[in-house]
Design an enzyme around this catalytic site. Structure first.
Site, mmCIF file in Angstrom:
data_model
loop_
_atom_site.group_PDB
_atom_site.id
_atom_site.type_symbol
_atom_site.label_atom_id
_atom_site.label_comp_id
_atom_site.label_asym_id
_atom_site.label_seq_id
_atom_site.Cartn_x
_atom_site.Cartn_y
_atom_site.Cartn_z
ATOM 1 C CB CYS A 44 -4.981 11.322 11.597
ATOM 2 S SG CYS A 44 -3.570 10.352 11.997
ATOM 3 N NE ARG A 65 0.307 10.454 10.200
ATOM 4 C CZ ARG A 65 -0.179 9.516 9.398
ATOM 5 N NH1 ARG A 65 -1.367 9.020 9.619
ATOM 6 N NH2 ARG A 65 0.526 9.079 8.380
ATOM 7 N NE ARG A 68 -7.391 4.274 5.333
ATOM 8 C CZ ARG A 68 -6.934 5.401 5.848
ATOM 9 N NH1 ARG A 68 -7.408 5.841 6.983
ATOM 10 N NH2 ARG A 68 -6.012 6.102 5.221
ATOM 11 C CE LYS A 111 -1.786 1.529 4.055
ATOM 12 N NZ LYS A 111 -1.458 2.929 4.389
ATOM 13 C CG ASN A 112 2.176 2.821 3.549
ATOM 14 O OD1 ASN A 112 1.037 3.182 3.237
ATOM 15 N ND2 ASN A 112 2.538 2.590 4.794
ATOM 16 C CG ASP A 138 3.112 1.583 9.493
ATOM 17 O OD1 ASP A 138 2.600 2.397 10.280
ATOM 18 O OD2 ASP A 138 3.376 1.857 8.305
#
Ligand code: EPZ
Length: 416
Positions: free
Chosen positions: A116, A121, A396, A22-23, A304
């Site tokens: 968030c 952030r 997501r 994803k990233n 993460d």
């Protein structure tokens, strides 16, 4: 709203294939804005964030076509270089359009992402870098209004290591006039994957993957075909789940080199690990040993992976210290894990976790993507049923989560 019902107590066993990252996919999709030629991406994961990015780009006039894991992006003309609040608020990575839009169109209007669940952030480093390259950026009514004639190469020392900040500036620099030097750059493998894609498009980039990246701007970039790197966080999540449940798994289509810190910690927990060029096998028969982790920018232990290791620690033998240094509010899962019977004490940015023999299933609430992954792991080891609410967070970032977990023998169903 969808929930995930997990009946715990079974070790994960079997093989699954890891999806594209994803990233890496998100910044690479934004690179399409830098060229009028088609950018063809393969190994693109089927995720909500990827379709959100597709929508965001489509709103600007980019043609986005998907077939299986292949996405073709065509930014022949950019009708409107704007990223509206409605999409940006759902996905902070939207800010990645700022650098490319400014470099290609000379102007951009991008909503500020706002707060968030995992912390404040800010995006000040993105702004600081673009300003150093000659852009003017004003904030009005919640939007960044950026403009520049042609961006100029600059030497930029980032105040802290920022992944998307590095990616945004690297993309902007690719079309700037002259040389840009990014110092204290993020070394994450996803930055390197983006650099590889940009290089295939004709960009001149050296040093990506290190903390000093040199970009010599070119007038225009061409099209390219690029395969997105495998998802190291998805890989780490299944490994942690297998270690927590005392399972035996083989993960294929992955990139073991991008997981050194995670694999070291799993070995320390007692798991046996074998790696090949593109697979990882993990076997763990016993209750894991407690392992302490401290998050850090790559190649340190990934933030993460923090929630998943906290889940592992809840059933480990001994006490683990889980320290979060990247985000100030990334312990929301700790309170939910306590509802499953975990013994966790929070002291500032450290969670002191003493393993218990068994967790008990309960209803819990997902707060962000990786927190949800931690709750799923806890659910897999807990006695009885765990129901994880708000699993749109999981959609997501984890492709086909229930299918993959079921293939590994877990009892998991999605309920409405
Ligand atoms: C990326 O977010 C990832 N997202 C995150 O993945 C990941 O947790 C994070 O990097 C850290 O590894 C993507 O790649 C799309 P940062 P990013 O800028 O780039 C501060 C997931 O679950 N900072 O590296 O937004 C910031 O507040 C996620 O997949 C500033 O102060 O993170 C944080 O404390 C969520 N000013 C630290 O730096 C800035 O201008 C690192 O954040 C930029 C960042």
């Amino acid at each position: 709203m969808d929930k995930l019902k997990i009946t715990g107590g079974r070790p994960l066993e079997g093989e699954v294939r890891i999806s594209g990252a994803k990233n890496a996919a998100l910044p690479i999709m934004c690179a399409a804005l830098l060229t009028a030629k088609p950018l063809v991406l393969t190994n693109v994961p089927l995720l909500r964030d990827v379709s959100t990015m597709g929508k965001l780009l489509a709103e600007m006039g980019v043609r986005v076509e998907r077939s299986d894991d292949r996405v073709t992006l065509n930014a022949t003309a950019i009708a409107e270089p704007t990223a509206a609040y409605e999409l940006v608020k759902t996905m902070r990575a939207s800010v990645l359009v700022l650098g490319p839009l400014l470099a290609r169109c000379g102007r951009a209007k991008v909503s500020l992402p706002g707060g968030c669940a995992i912390g404040a952030r800010p995006v000040d480093q993105h702004v600081k870098g673009l300003e150093a390259m000659g852009a003017t950026i004003a904030v009005e009514h919640g939007y960044m209004h950026a403009s520049a004639r042609r961006l100029q190469g600059a030497r930029i020392v980032m105040d802290m290591v920022t992944v998307t900040g590095t990616e945004n500036l690297m993309m902007a620099a690719a079309l700037a006039e002259g040389e840009t030097l990014l110092e204290n750059a993020a070394r994450e493998p996803e930055v390197l994957d983006l650099a590889r894609c940009l290089a295939a498009m004709g960009a001149k980039i050296e040093g990506a993957g290190s903390d000093a990246i040199r970009v010599v701007g070119v007038r225009s970039l061409g099209g390219a075909e690029h395969a997105v790197m495998p998802d190291r966080i998805e890989t780490g999540t299944y490994l942690a789940a297998a270690a927590a449940t005392g399972g035996k798994v083989r993960l294929s289509g992955t990139e073991p080199d991008s997981l050194d810190a995670t694999l070291d910690k799993l070995r320390e927990s007692g798991a046996r690990i074998r790696v090949g060029e593109s697979f990882i096998e993990l076997e763990s028969e016993e209750r894991p040993n407690a392992v302490s982790v401290r998050t850090a920018p790559y190649p340190g232990f990934a933030t993460d992976m923090q929630a998943q290791f906290m889940a592992l620690a809840t059933v480990a033998r001994g006490t683990a210290l889980i320290t979060e240094t990247i985000f100030e509010n990334r312990f929301m899962h700790a309170l939910e894990l306590q509802r499953l019977g975990a013994d966790i004490r929070l002291e500032g940015n450290t969670a002191i976790v003493t393993g218990v023999e068994r967790l008990q299933g309960a209803k819990v609430m997902a707060t962000d993507l990786r927190a949800s992954a931690g709750l799923v792991i806890a659910g897999l080891v807990a006695e009885g049923d765990t129901v994880v609410d708000r699993i749109y967070h999981l959609d997501r970032g984890y492709e086909a989560l229930e299918t993959k977990l079921s293939a590994l023998g877990a009892r998991v169903v999605r309920v409405s």
